[in-house]
Scaffold this motif. Structure first.
Motif, mmCIF file in Angstrom:
data_model
loop_
_atom_site.group_PDB
_atom_site.id
_atom_site.type_symbol
_atom_site.label_atom_id
_atom_site.label_comp_id
_atom_site.label_asym_id
_atom_site.label_seq_id
_atom_site.Cartn_x
_atom_site.Cartn_y
_atom_site.Cartn_z
ATOM 1 N N ARG A 93 0.669 -1.259 0.044
ATOM 2 C CA ARG A 93 0.370 -0.327 -0.243
ATOM 3 C C ARG A 93 0.965 1.287 0.158
ATOM 4 N NH1 ARG A 93 -5.129 0.792 -1.251
ATOM 5 N NH2 ARG A 93 -5.396 1.916 0.511
ATOM 6 N N ARG A 94 -0.018 2.477 -1.118
ATOM 7 C CA ARG A 94 0.947 3.159 -0.523
ATOM 8 C C ARG A 94 0.390 4.401 0.224
ATOM 9 N NH1 ARG A 94 3.420 7.225 -5.953
ATOM 10 N NH2 ARG A 94 4.650 8.710 -4.234
ATOM 11 N N LEU A 95 1.705 4.877 1.067
ATOM 12 C CA LEU A 95 1.004 5.619 2.651
ATOM 13 C C LEU A 95 1.317 6.987 2.159
ATOM 14 C CD1 LEU A 95 3.361 3.660 4.462
ATOM 15 C CD2 LEU A 95 0.561 3.138 4.867
ATOM 16 N N THR A 96 0.240 7.356 2.967
ATOM 17 C CA THR A 96 -0.337 9.089 2.875
ATOM 18 C C THR A 96 1.146 10.146 3.623
ATOM 19 O OG1 THR A 96 -1.443 9.123 4.735
ATOM 20 C CG2 THR A 96 -3.161 8.825 2.764
ATOM 21 N N VAL A 97 0.822 10.828 3.072
ATOM 22 C CA VAL A 97 2.517 12.190 3.671
ATOM 23 C C VAL A 97 2.180 12.252 5.208
ATOM 24 C CG1 VAL A 97 3.327 13.912 3.583
ATOM 25 C CG2 VAL A 97 2.905 12.991 2.080
ATOM 26 N N SER A 98 0.550 12.172 5.744
ATOM 27 C CA SER A 98 0.562 12.267 6.863
ATOM 28 C C SER A 98 0.773 11.312 7.908
ATOM 29 C CB SER A 98 -1.310 12.676 7.262
ATOM 30 O OG SER A 98 -1.295 12.160 7.133
ATOM 31 N N PHE A 99 0.816 10.408 7.509
ATOM 32 C CA PHE A 99 0.877 8.465 8.009
ATOM 33 C C PHE A 99 2.458 8.514 7.680
ATOM 34 C CE2 PHE A 99 2.639 4.942 7.707
ATOM 35 C CZ PHE A 99 1.562 3.434 8.802
ATOM 36 N N VAL A 100 3.430 8.487 6.819
ATOM 37 C CA VAL A 100 4.666 8.884 6.863
ATOM 38 C C VAL A 100 5.436 9.867 7.555
ATOM 39 C CG1 VAL A 100 6.439 8.839 5.431
ATOM 40 C CG2 VAL A 100 4.784 7.900 4.532
ATOM 41 N N THR A 101 5.154 10.794 7.862
ATOM 42 C CA THR A 101 5.038 12.420 8.381
ATOM 43 C C THR A 101 5.137 12.026 10.370
ATOM 44 O OG1 THR A 101 5.436 13.573 7.112
ATOM 45 C CG2 THR A 101 5.521 14.523 8.996
ATOM 46 N N HIS A 102 4.204 11.367 10.306
ATOM 47 C CA HIS A 102 3.837 10.847 12.255
ATOM 48 C C HIS A 102 4.592 10.282 12.213
ATOM 49 C CE1 HIS A 102 1.750 10.265 15.465
ATOM 50 N NE2 HIS A 102 1.547 8.592 15.341
ATOM 51 N N TYR A 103 5.119 8.619 11.598
ATOM 52 C CA TYR A 103 6.568 8.182 11.953
ATOM 53 C C TYR A 103 8.048 8.342 11.451
ATOM 54 C CZ TYR A 103 2.094 5.377 13.746
ATOM 55 O OH TYR A 103 1.196 4.863 14.092
ATOM 56 N N LEU A 104 7.921 9.467 10.864
ATOM 57 C CA LEU A 104 9.476 9.414 9.833
ATOM 58 C C LEU A 104 10.538 9.405 11.043
ATOM 59 C CD1 LEU A 104 10.521 10.551 7.756
ATOM 60 C CD2 LEU A 104 10.183 12.953 8.712
ATOM 61 N N GLY A 105 11.814 9.086 10.843
ATOM 62 C CA GLY A 105 12.401 8.077 11.781
ATOM 63 C C GLY A 105 11.988 7.004 11.394
ATOM 64 N N ARG A 106 11.395 6.149 12.107
ATOM 65 C CA ARG A 106 10.414 5.462 12.904
ATOM 66 C C ARG A 106 10.204 4.466 12.246
ATOM 67 N NH1 ARG A 106 7.366 5.092 17.263
ATOM 68 N NH2 ARG A 106 5.608 7.373 16.131
ATOM 69 N N LEU A 107 9.747 4.704 10.958
ATOM 70 C CA LEU A 107 9.539 3.615 10.032
ATOM 71 C C LEU A 107 10.075 3.414 8.888
ATOM 72 C CD1 LEU A 107 6.238 2.813 8.645
ATOM 73 C CD2 LEU A 107 6.544 5.326 7.759
ATOM 74 N N VAL A 108 10.598 1.561 8.699
ATOM 75 C CA VAL A 108 11.747 1.466 7.480
ATOM 76 C C VAL A 108 10.620 0.459 6.439
ATOM 77 C CG1 VAL A 108 13.667 1.972 8.911
ATOM 78 C CG2 VAL A 108 12.446 -0.628 9.137
ATOM 79 N N VAL A 142 11.447 5.266 5.236
ATOM 80 C CA VAL A 142 10.348 5.804 3.993
ATOM 81 C C VAL A 142 10.100 7.580 4.040
ATOM 82 C CG1 VAL A 142 8.276 5.589 3.970
ATOM 83 C CG2 VAL A 142 9.862 3.545 4.418
ATOM 84 N N THR A 143 9.976 8.411 3.506
ATOM 85 C CA THR A 143 10.074 9.111 3.535
ATOM 86 C C THR A 143 8.455 9.792 2.262
ATOM 87 O OG1 THR A 143 11.677 9.741 1.187
ATOM 88 C CG2 THR A 143 12.004 9.979 4.051
ATOM 89 N N PRO A 144 8.474 10.625 2.630
ATOM 90 C CA PRO A 144 6.171 10.685 1.565
ATOM 91 C C PRO A 144 6.691 10.367 -0.278
ATOM 92 C CG PRO A 144 7.112 12.551 2.930
ATOM 93 C CD PRO A 144 7.816 11.842 3.321
ATOM 94 N N GLU A 145 7.543 10.598 -0.523
ATOM 95 C CA GLU A 145 8.184 10.493 -1.808
ATOM 96 C C GLU A 145 8.425 9.388 -2.122
ATOM 97 O OE1 GLU A 145 10.571 11.415 -5.673
ATOM 98 O OE2 GLU A 145 10.893 12.456 -3.624
ATOM 99 N N LEU A 146 8.089 7.975 -3.313
ATOM 100 C CA LEU A 146 7.396 6.519 -2.902
ATOM 101 C C LEU A 146 9.011 5.838 -3.133
ATOM 102 C CD1 LEU A 146 5.739 4.550 -3.306
ATOM 103 C CD2 LEU A 146 6.214 3.980 -5.591
ATOM 104 N N CYS A 192 22.078 4.330 14.253
ATOM 105 C CA CYS A 192 21.903 4.708 13.020
ATOM 106 C C CYS A 192 20.369 4.934 13.330
ATOM 107 C CB CYS A 192 21.734 3.587 11.723
ATOM 108 S SG CYS A 192 20.621 3.735 10.573
ATOM 109 N N ARG A 193 20.705 6.471 12.871
ATOM 110 C CA ARG A 193 18.809 7.071 12.470
ATOM 111 C C ARG A 193 19.030 8.182 11.310
ATOM 112 N NH1 ARG A 193 22.802 9.730 15.977
ATOM 113 N NH2 ARG A 193 23.660 11.405 16.097
ATOM 114 N N LEU A 194 17.611 8.919 11.125
ATOM 115 C CA LEU A 194 17.278 9.611 10.086
ATOM 116 C C LEU A 194 17.535 10.548 11.247
ATOM 117 C CD1 LEU A 194 16.277 9.699 7.447
ATOM 118 C CD2 LEU A 194 14.147 9.995 7.794
ATOM 119 N N GLU A 195 18.328 11.852 10.089
ATOM 120 C CA GLU A 195 18.461 12.811 10.957
ATOM 121 C C GLU A 195 19.411 14.163 9.711
ATOM 122 O OE1 GLU A 195 22.434 14.669 13.285
ATOM 123 O OE2 GLU A 195 22.130 13.681 14.459
ATOM 124 N N ALA A 196 17.953 15.186 9.881
ATOM 125 C CA ALA A 196 18.204 15.948 8.449
ATOM 126 C C ALA A 196 18.297 15.433 7.316
ATOM 127 C CB ALA A 196 19.225 16.887 9.293
ATOM 128 N N GLY A 197 17.391 14.280 7.270
ATOM 129 C CA GLY A 197 17.428 14.076 6.114
ATOM 130 C C GLY A 197 18.263 12.645 5.376
#
Length: 229
Positions: A93-108, A142-146, A192-197
């Protein structure tokens, strides 16, 4: 303190199985899968989870009026478990921007190509059509762009002259099973972490610059950014 994973699946659950083994063996230490959620009631991976005693939940996207409504309900279901990481393991499933943003850095996610090559579907057929010499898999945030989030680790497998999509897919899947647990362990341990993109490494990835023997006697080369990249 035990770290918690929620896995999202749509199909057979082979990466679920490899992650479960890694948690049980200590390869991903002090970590448990606390729930497996699928958007398909007939996903074979649900049976694997139930056999392992893992709680499961079915959330059929067809029962929701919009993608946003489904993602809002999915988010609520995930957050009920307060996971440290949300792991896409064949979730189609392709996820919405709001969903991805909520989990940014915790979604792989794990994608069956060497991103940024071949984002989206049918990666093995497209790789063969392009005549590439190497194909593989990528674990990425995972970031908003597929399929465009920063890569955590990649595994490259050679493409053979007699390959078809099915044979190539089998070798890539074996590589996925090796690198996904390793990437999860690196994130959960704080290396390892996501930091400033960008992906930031506090210590080298355990498999960086190493080559391991593939079950079918081909080489799988692990690649990650250098520390601080």
């Amino acid at each position: 303190m035990t770290k918690k994973l929620v896995l999202l699946i749509s199909g057979r659950g082979s990466n679920l199985q490899s992650i479960l083994r890694a948690c049980q063996s200590g390869q991903v230490p002090d970590t448990a899968i606390v729930c497996v959620i699928s958007n398909r009631a007939d996903a074979p991976g649900l049976a694997l989870a139930k056999q392992a005693g893992i709680p499961t939940q079915v959330m059929d996207h067809r029962n929701y009026p919009s993608r946003a409504d489904f993602d809002a309900a999915l988010r609520q279901g995930i957050d009920a478990h307060a996971p440290d990481l949300v792991v896409l393991a064949g979730f189609m499933r392709r996820l919405t921007v709001s969903f991805v943003t909520h989990y940014l850095g915790r979604l792989v996610n794990i994608h069956p190509s060497l991103l940024p090559a071949f984002p989206g579907l049918h990666t093995h057929a497209r790789a063969l059509e392009q005549g590439v010499c190497w194909h593989g898999a990528t674990v990425h945030f995972v970031t908003p762009e597929l399929d465009a989030g920063p890569s955590i680790v990649q595994a490259a497998v050679p493409v053979h002259p007699d390959d078809d999509p099915a044979r190539l897919a089998e070798r890539v899947l074996d590589a996925e099973h090796q690198i996904y647990p390793q990437a999860l362990a690196a994130i959960l341990s704080g290396h390892c972490r996501l930091e400033a993109g960008r992906v930031h490494w506090s210590t080298p990835f355990p498999a960086a610059a190493e080559t391991v023997v593939h079950p079918q006697l081909t080489s799988v080369t692990m690649q990650t950014p250098s520390p601080g990249a």
